[in-house]
Design an enzyme around this catalytic site. Structure first.
Site, PDB file in Angstrom:
ATOM      1  N   VAL A 255     -39.177  36.518  51.671  1.00 22.09           N
ATOM      2  CA  VAL A 255     -38.059  35.598  51.899  1.00 22.09           C
ATOM      3  C   VAL A 255     -37.364  35.908  53.215  1.00 22.09           C
ATOM      4  CG1 VAL A 255     -35.821  34.822  51.033  1.00 22.09           C
ATOM      5  CG2 VAL A 255     -37.708  35.177  49.452  1.00 22.09           C
ATOM      6  N   ALA A 256     -37.176  37.187  53.517  1.00 23.52           N
ATOM      7  CA  ALA A 256     -36.461  37.568  54.733  1.00 23.52           C
ATOM      8  C   ALA A 256     -37.280  37.271  55.984  1.00 23.52           C
ATOM      9  CB  ALA A 256     -36.116  39.055  54.680  1.00 23.52           C
ATOM     10  N   ASP A 302     -44.053  -2.059  80.443  1.00 21.23           N
ATOM     11  CA  ASP A 302     -44.257  -3.455  80.803  1.00 21.23           C
ATOM     12  C   ASP A 302     -43.467  -3.729  82.075  1.00 21.23           C
ATOM     13  OD1 ASP A 302     -41.698  -3.379  79.774  1.00 21.23           O
ATOM     14  OD2 ASP A 302     -41.868  -5.278  78.712  1.00 21.23           O
ATOM     15  N   ASP A 588     -40.806  -5.425  74.931  1.00 21.66           N
ATOM     16  CA  ASP A 588     -39.673  -6.190  74.411  1.00 21.66           C
ATOM     17  C   ASP A 588     -40.101  -7.416  73.616  1.00 21.66           C
ATOM     18  OD1 ASP A 588     -40.688  -7.706  76.446  1.00 21.66           O
ATOM     19  OD2 ASP A 588     -38.861  -7.737  77.660  1.00 21.66           O
ATOM     20  N   ASN A 681     -31.008  38.600  56.374  1.00 18.66           N
ATOM     21  CA  ASN A 681     -31.639  37.290  56.516  1.00 18.66           C
ATOM     22  C   ASN A 681     -30.599  36.184  56.477  1.00 18.66           C
ATOM     23  OD1 ASN A 681     -33.961  35.348  56.321  1.00 18.66           O
ATOM     24  ND2 ASN A 681     -33.027  34.964  54.335  1.00 18.66           N
TER      25      ASN A 681
END
Length: 833
Positions: A255-256, A302, A588, A681
């Site tokens: 976990v840490a 474009d 567009d 942690n």
């Protein structure tokens, strides 16, 4: 079964229309089946990093670590919620086609004109159109009077297209001039809009570069943490430690070591980036799209409205004697200058005659600003509006000139003759005939050879060229063949570049982003714009879409594309992506929607169609491509901050693993207790880690080349730096523990304090090297200060001592721990210089 189209002047009867509506369905774009909310949530939770966090939450629940469990579950919940919301908004792209379609239509039913919902149109209906109407379904024109259609939303062609009786008009196009009636030939999914809808529906967005880059390290880190924890567990058991304690220690270490706050850091960095972009008139529609901009290697743009102003104007005029003039001005504003050989001049009489004839042989007008509208607006065909603006910039008042020479007869523009002629009554007596049209239809090859050559040169520069002629007579002339027409000159009409467009193109080059121009316009127009932008060299070619399919070699080396169709835009983007490019696409119109959705990052213009905006990942409110350059810088800043957090969090995780792995070899059976690991942690991977996501941009962020799309998030030396940082941290912590043990002091508490403070020092060391004057990230400084106080409190406050299993340290010992903890951060900062 196909319904026969009956060309009846009285239209269909109500009964016939009802039968066909029941048989073929409504004239609407079919919406895709909505995705179930549980399915959306499942896809978010299936992400490898999120799955790893869920596993960590199960572990912390078993350990009874309620605070850590709550934090992990909250992070997963927020990340999933944001992902689901953004996915729902993206799926609105197809539904937006309904917004583009005409809501009502004027049809002939039972011999009478009626206004009905466009959804009720059926094949065979007779539809009437006036200027400004949106075509509600695909039509075959039965009667077309001087009609021209704006087809830019479907084809990308910026100039209106003239249509004759018997030709087709596609749904979603707009009748700009004239009037027409047409028979409905295709509705719903079979119409022009429907076919584009199918392209959008079939086009699935690919994972973003950030999603791809984080997934792999997340899996590797999880596997590594589990493997090292298993080794630590084995070493502890062999050293005689209780089996239960070592099991808890092993899962605590997993976990840490895993930076569970990574999703929160990513989310915060993206959210802050989205807010910054919004302030610069760029609105992200998907959070991950913010970072994707930083990965862009190719920008396919474009032309109309993005690189150009989308406002046709006379840029050059050549009088009958060959004198060449340049016109300046903004948009349709009558204010402007006439220049000759670079110098401003008063319009000479020959130029005024040319401008007056073009103004009179004209049906367009200009609408002045009023109310909240601050700009002059066009009314009519854009080419004719350009002539009206030209006359105004030459000092003529359109209303006065037209009142002094009222029109009494005309011969409208005809596709066969390619010219228009009008006859006017002069106040002093006599008549004026004015004519404009294609140079080859107005000029005489024998007597006007020089002007024909000039017209060819103007066309080669990408301008639409019109020739203008006029004649004065005492008797009213026949408009179909007026006698004695004398050439007044030529006008070159174009859509000018946006101010700063060339500088923007150069900025993209400096940042390593290759700018491409993809348009539906004529090759000459596309080539001229490419040359003006500086992206098309003298030996470069323009790829023409209607000349045949584009091959891979063309896509690899071409920077300007003309006459491209929607499916060809998809081919271009797919070809670039296959070559490993990260592609941004601007657009567009409806025709751009599939490409916007297929690109790694779709950028829609705020003034464009709703379907384009819904299909895109980013919307430019100001329609300015320069805003994309700023957004790319923001994307790179976000990616830098994510790497900054990984450098900080992973070096700390490696240090924790090494301390727990090497400690027993140095006579420390259990270097740190499970509660101590979780406390470190919580303090280091929590608020300080998230605050790193708000770091400002580096000074050179827009002068770097884009990172390779294939590069790992830990690439470019980051992994080596992380390992070096972890080794340095572990060495300092283990050394402090050994020294404290030899001195007979509580070595475990010393290691606990040094490890926590040293990691916080690394957080300060990895800060951005921002430009002078950039505001500092005070949230990081505050988060580090608070976490440092809480870390020290773990060995000072009795309740925390009991909870964490620590022993008190004296003030000199705490000062010594802080001094030692500075070493890794200082070394990292010096190595970055």
């Amino acid at each position: 079964m196909e319904t026969t189209v009956v060309p009846a002047t009285g239209g269909l009867t109500t009964e016939e229309a009802a039968e066909r509506l029941a048989a073929n369905g409504p004239n609407t774009v079919a919406a895709p089946a909505p995705r179930r909310i549980l399915g959306r949530i499942g896809r978010q939770l299936a992400d490898p990093l999120v799955a790893l966090l869920l596993a960590a939450a199960v572990v912390t629940t078993v350990l009874g670590d309620v605070p850590d469990t709550v934090v992990i579950v909250l992070v997963v919940t927020i990340n999933t919620l944001i992902g689901v919301v953004q996915e729902i908004r993206a799926d609105a792209a197809i539904a937006a086609l309904d917004q583009l379609a005409a809501p009502t239509a004027r049809v002939v039913r039972d011999g009478h004109d009626r206004i009905i919902p466009a959804a009720e149109l059926v094949r065979g209906d007779l539809v009437r159109l006036e200027a400004g109407d949106v075509v509600p379904a695909d039509l075959r024109l039965a009667d077309a009077q001087r009609t021209s259609f704006d087809e830019s939303a479907l084809t990308g062609e910026s100039v209106p297209v003239h249509r004759l009786s018997g030709e087709e008009a596609g749904s979603g196009t707009v009748l700009t001039t004239g009037r027409a009636t047409g028979l409905v030939t295709r509705t719903g999914a079979d119409s022009s809009l429907g076919r584009i809808t199918a392209l959008v529906a079939r086009t699935k967005p690919a994972p973003t570069p950030l999603q791809r880059r984080i997934a792999s390290p997340g899996r590797v880190l999880g596997i590594t943490a589990v493997a090292v924890s298993a080794v630590v567990f084995s070493l502890g058991v062999l050293a005689g430690q209780p089996l239960t304690r070592m099991a808890i220690t092993a899962v605590s270490l997993v976990v840490a070591a895993v930076p569970e706050s990574l999703p929160a850091v990513v989310t915060l960095a993206l959210a802050l980036g989205a807010r910054r972009m919004a302030r610069t008139r760029a609105i992200p529609r998907r959070l991950h799209a913010v970072e994707t901009l930083g990965s862009v290697t190719v920008l396919a743009s474009d032309k109309t409205g993005t690189l150009t102003q989308n406002r046709m104007s006379v840029q050059q005029a050549i009088t009958a004697d060959g004198m060449d003039y340049t016109l300046t001005g903004s948009g349709y504003d009558p204010a402007g200058e006439v220049r000759h050989q670079g110098q401003q001049v008063e319009p000479p009489e020959d130029l005024i005659l040319l401008a007056r004839a073009g103004l009179l042989c004209n049906d367009a007008s200009l609408v002045p600003p009023s109310g909240q509208r601050t700009e002059w607006q066009p009314a009519g065909d854009p080419l004719e509006v350009a002539l009206v603006t030209f006359a105004a910039r030459c000092g003529l008042d359109p209303a006065t000139e037209r009142a002094a020479a009222p029109r009494i007869a005309e011969h409208p523009f005809d596709q066969s003759t390619r010219r228009m002629t009008t006859v006017h009554q002069l106040g002093a007596g006599g008549f004026l005939a004015a004519c404009k049209g294609a140079p080859e239809s107005v000029l005489d090859p024998d007597t006007d050879a020089a002007l024909l050559g000039a017209a060819a040169e103007l066309a080669g520069e990408g301008l639409r060229v019109l020739a203008v002629a006029a004649a004065v007579s005492e008797t009213e002339p026949d408009p179909t063949a007026p006698p004695g027409l004398r050439v007044a000159g030529l006008v070159g009409i174009g859509d000018p570049l946006r101010p700063g467009a060339r500088d923007t193109a150069a900025a993209f080059d400096r940042s390593g982003v290759r700018l491409l121009l993809i348009t539906g316009d004529h090759p000459a127009t596309a080539g001229a714009i490419g040359t003006q932008l500086g992206i098309l060299g003298s030996g470069d070619r323009v790829a023409v879409g209607d000349a045949g399919p584009l091959n891979t070699e063309d896509i690899a080396h071409t920077r300007v594309y003309a006459r491209t169709q929607p499916d060809q835009k998809l081919d271009i983007i797919a070809g670039l992506q296959q070559r490993g490019e990260v592609v941004a696409m601007t657009g567009d119109g409806v025709n751009d929607a599939p490409a916007l959705r297929r690109a790694d990052i779709g950028v829609a213009m705020g003034g464009g169609t709703e379907v384009a905006r819904q299909a895109a990942d980013l919307v430019l409110v100001d329609d300015n491509l320069a805003t994309v350059a700023d957004a790319i810088g923001e994307g790179r800043r976000i990616y830098d901050n994510i790497r900054r957090f990984l450098r900080y969090a992973l070096s700390g995780g490696i240090a924790e693993l090494l301390v727990m792995l090497i400690g027993p070899l140095l006579g420390m059976p259990l270097a740190l207790l499970p509660a101590q690991l979780l406390w470190i942690n919580l303090l280091t991977h929590g608020i300080p880690g998230v605050a790193l996501g708000a770091e400002p941009a580096e000074a050179d962020v827009l002068r770097r080349k884009p990172r390779s799309p294939q590069e790992s998030v830990l690439g470019d030396g980051l992994l080596a730096s992380i390992v070096a940082g972890g080794l340095c941290l572990a060495a300092v912590v283990l050394a402090s523990g050994v020294i404290a043990d030899h001195a007979g002091r509580p070595w475990q508490s010393v290691m606990f304090v040094v490890l926590g403070l040293a990691q916080l020092g690394v957080a300060l060391a990895v800060r951005a090297k921002a430009e002078a004057g950039t505001p500092r990230n005070w949230s990081l400084l505050g988060a580090v200060a608070v976490s440092a106080l809480l870390q020290v409190a773990g060995v000072v406050l009795p309740p925390l001592q009991s909870l964490l299993g620590t022993e008190p340290l004296t003030l000199p010992e705490l000062v010594a721990c802080a001094a030692v903890a500075v070493i890794p951060g200082a070394a990292l900062r010096l190595a970055r210089r």
